[in-house]
Design a protein around this motif. Structure first.
Motif, PDB file in Angstrom:
ATOM      1  N   GLU A 191       9.932 -19.700  75.952  1.00 14.55           N
ATOM      2  CA  GLU A 191       9.042 -20.611  76.690  1.00 14.55           C
ATOM      3  C   GLU A 191       9.261 -22.062  76.289  1.00 14.55           C
ATOM      4  O   GLU A 191       9.360 -22.952  77.130  1.00 14.55           O
ATOM      5  N   GLN A 192       9.319 -22.306  74.968  1.00 17.13           N
ATOM      6  CA  GLN A 192       9.500 -23.662  74.462  1.00 17.13           C
ATOM      7  C   GLN A 192      10.875 -24.209  74.830  1.00 17.13           C
ATOM      8  O   GLN A 192      11.029 -25.403  75.100  1.00 17.13           O
TER       9      GLN A 192
ATOM     10  N   TYR B 120       7.849 -16.937  72.489  1.00 18.46           N
ATOM     11  CA  TYR B 120       7.456 -18.343  72.299  1.00 18.46           C
ATOM     12  C   TYR B 120       8.683 -19.244  72.349  1.00 18.46           C
ATOM     13  O   TYR B 120       8.670 -20.305  72.985  1.00 18.46           O
ATOM     14  N   HIS B 121       9.749 -18.829  71.695  1.00 15.88           N
ATOM     15  CA  HIS B 121      10.980 -19.622  71.659  1.00 15.88           C
ATOM     16  C   HIS B 121      11.569 -19.802  73.058  1.00 15.88           C
ATOM     17  O   HIS B 121      12.011 -20.903  73.418  1.00 15.88           O
TER      18      HIS B 121
ATOM     19  N   ASN C 288       7.079 -11.477  69.735  1.00 16.29           N
ATOM     20  CA  ASN C 288       6.271 -12.594  70.234  1.00 16.29           C
ATOM     21  C   ASN C 288       6.863 -13.951  69.863  1.00 16.29           C
ATOM     22  O   ASN C 288       6.734 -14.916  70.620  1.00 16.29           O
TER      23      ASN C 288
END
Length: 402
Positions: free
Chosen positions: A22-23, A19-20, A15
């Motif tokens: 997406e960011q 997140y990484h 997860n």
């Protein structure tokens, strides 16, 4: 199409990696995210939990558009070598920027640290020698010399005791030293630290914590909430086919054989083996019944755990100093997988790549690629201790297309 790169191992994709990605896409405003990913053996000197194709598929299902392989020469190197290979490959494939996760979370302190260590290089090296002369290990001497310099030149600097900050510094240092056009970005690491165990109150766990849970519980269900559904399915697929995941414990009998079949003189020829440790390796292999016991028998202040594992990796794969150190630069871009968007990027930009793109290895003669194939074959030999895996996977597996 605008591309941003990420430098990864995805062991496994979790997860925090989702997140990484997406960011990274948001921070760069890029159309395509390209991951340069370690192959079967990793930077800390260990076999991957599952093979590179399972991990590439996890990445593609988790938001990455293209996955290329970081060659063995770089993926098993120290932080400097790892960073050089990865940043040069992302630059060669046309990424305008790359984004790395860090404990720091902002880029300015990294640039300040680079400036400090360059402008005060002479004093820094003198301090390192001074600390080493007192019996302090080389990595600790580096850290203490850096801390002393920071106190003498106040500014906002990164904490070089944090593993992702360390790698991030080496990425930026490589870009600067080789005058690469690719621009660095950093994403704040959230929730779990690099070495943290699983915390049931959080939704993100470190890859280290996830692997530890899998090996201790011999189950993947404890980690299901910390990985995307696609990753969990890939882990299930691997476990169904191979019954267990891979680490040095599962490879121990082959590793022990690889050590004991050599004389001390022969062991000394393998990459990273130095200072007479070949004698200790043989002695420990003779009396150790497990990898953990072997490592406890050879660990000392002189060698970090990671350095020991890297030399063990080279002994296992049979790669000598001469074979490894003949290369300074990546010589190809090896494609492991792509989405439709990634395929479109390749079609539009491949003529501008500064290295040849390889999608099939059978027709390619390249000495660096030959080391990757050998490493894959030895990884498959280790997997074969628990189940069947074809040794010719590199030849028979085309790039994944989603």
């Amino acid at each position: 199409m605008k591309a941003v790169g990420v430098i990864v191992e995805y062991n496994p994709f979790h997860n925090g990696h989702f997140y990484h990605v997406e960011q990274t896409r948001n921070a760069s405003s890029a159309d395509v995210v390209i991951a340069v990913m370690s192959g079967q053996f990793l930077q800390r000197g260990e076999p991957a939990l599952v093979d590179k194709w399972h991990r590439a598929k996890m990445a593609l299902l988790g938001g990455v558009d293209l996955v290329i392989e970081l060659p063995y020469v770089f993926s098993t190197g120290n932080a400097t070598i790892f960073a050089e290979g990865a940043t040069k490959l992302l630059n060669a494939i046309g990424c305008e920027s790359f984004a790395f996760g860090s404990e720091q979370g902002t880029i300015e302190p990294f640039l300040n640290t680079l400036s400090l260590l360059r402008s005060e290089e002479e004093e820094y090296n003198a301090l390192i020698k001074q600390f080493i002369s007192t019996g302090i290990s080389y990595p600790q001497s580096l850290y203490l010399a850096y801390e002393k310099l920071k106190n003498e030149h106040p500014n906002t600097y990164i904490d070089l005791s944090q593993p992702n900050n360390i790698l991030g510094y080496h990425y930026i240092e490589a870009v600067n030293r080789f005058n690469l056009s690719i621009q660095p970005l950093t994403i704040q690491r959230v929730q779990a630290g690099y070495h943290d165990d699983i915390n049931t109150n959080l939704t993100i766990a470190s890859a280290t914590g996830i692997r530890k849970s899998i090996f201790e519980t011999k189950s993947i269900h404890e980690v299901e909430s910390y990985v995307p559904k696609a990753t969990f399915k890939e882990l299930e697929s691997w476990k169904h086919k191979h019954t267990q995941f891979t680490n040095w414990d599962s490879f121990w009998s082959l590793l022990r054989y690889a050590i004991l079949r050599n004389t001390p003189e022969q062991l000394s020829l393998f990459a990273d083996v130095s200072e007479g440790i070949e004698h200790a390796l043989i002695k420990a292999a003779r009396k150790s019944d497990s990898f953990a016991e072997f490592m406890s028998n050879i660990k000392s202040k002189r060698y970090t755990w990671t350095r020991l594992q890297r030399m063990i990796t080279h002994i296992f794969t049979g790669i000598t100093k001469e074979a490894l150190h003949q290369f300074d630069e990546p010589t190809y871009i090896r494609l492991l997988g792509m989405t439709g968007k990634g395929q479109k990027y390749l079609s539009e930009h491949k003529k501008s790549f500064t290295l040849p793109l390889i999608s099939r290895v059978a027709s390619t003669k390249d000495p660096m690629l030959a080391l990757d194939i050998r490493a894959s074959e030895m990884y498959a030999q280790g997997v074969n201790l628990i189940s069947k895996q074809k040794l010719e996977m590199d030849y028979q597996t085309p790039p994944i297309r989603l």
